[in-house]
Design a protein around this motif. Structure first.
Motif, short mmCIF file in Angstrom:
data_model
loop_
_atom_site.label_atom_id
_atom_site.label_comp_id
_atom_site.label_asym_id
_atom_site.label_seq_id
_atom_site.Cartn_x
_atom_site.Cartn_y
_atom_site.Cartn_z
N LEU A 86 0.85 -1.18 0.00
CA LEU A 86 0.00 0.00 0.00
C LEU A 86 0.89 1.24 0.00
N ALA A 87 0.38 2.31 -0.56
CA ALA A 87 1.16 3.55 -0.62
C ALA A 87 1.48 4.02 0.80
N LYS A 88 2.68 4.51 1.01
CA LYS A 88 3.10 4.97 2.34
C LYS A 88 2.21 6.10 2.86
N ARG A 89 1.75 6.97 1.97
CA ARG A 89 0.94 8.11 2.40
C ARG A 89 -0.47 7.69 2.81
N SER A 90 -0.88 6.48 2.44
CA SER A 90 -2.25 6.07 2.70
C SER A 90 -2.52 5.87 4.19
N GLY A 91 -1.49 5.53 4.94
CA GLY A 91 -1.70 5.31 6.37
C GLY A 91 -2.13 3.90 6.69
N ALA A 92 -2.30 3.08 5.69
CA ALA A 92 -2.69 1.68 5.90
C ALA A 92 -1.50 0.79 5.59
N SER A 93 -1.42 -0.33 6.30
CA SER A 93 -0.37 -1.29 5.99
C SER A 93 -0.93 -2.70 6.13
#
Length: 121
Positions: A86-93
């Motif tokens: 997931l994109a780092k800026r999304s805040g989800a992992s």
């Protein structure tokens, strides 16, 4: 095409003619789908789930119970649709992807930070 068959009625065999009926089987059709409407529905369900989870966290915090700074969610997904990252800026992992359950689906556990809840998806 006509074929002779016999019919046992009153224990006496008698010949009857038989003509098979032709059945017209319609090919399966795909249902009409509105992708934008479906995506909006999924996003609404996602946002509702996140909001309820965060509300529960705030209730726990008010009672002095330990709370996390985000929400854990489990998804049952087709293994081919699981993003590798997931994109780092999304805040989800992605925390865990379970083994294939034999149906081509896997359980995916993700963690979403409270302050980044609206940026996912």
């Amino acid at each position: 095409m006509q074929k002779k068959h016999f019919f046992l009625g009153n224990k006496i065999a008698e010949d009857r003619s038989f003509t098979p009926r032709t059945r017209s089987v319609q090919p399966p059709t795909m249902p009409e789908r509105n992708r934008q409407e479906h995506a909006a529905y999924i996003k609404e369900i996602y946002n509702t789930a996140i909001d309820k989870a965060i509300e529960t966290l705030s209730q726990r915090s008010e009672r002095g119970l330990p709370v996390a700074d985000g929400v854990y969610m489990n998804f049952d997904m087709v293994s081919g649709f699981v993003p590798q990252a997931l994109a780092k800026r999304s805040g989800a992992s992605i925390l865990k992807i379970s083994e294939d359950k034999g149906e081509g689906n896997v359980d995916v556990t993700i963690y979403i930070k409270k302050e980044k809840k609206r940026l996912v998806g």
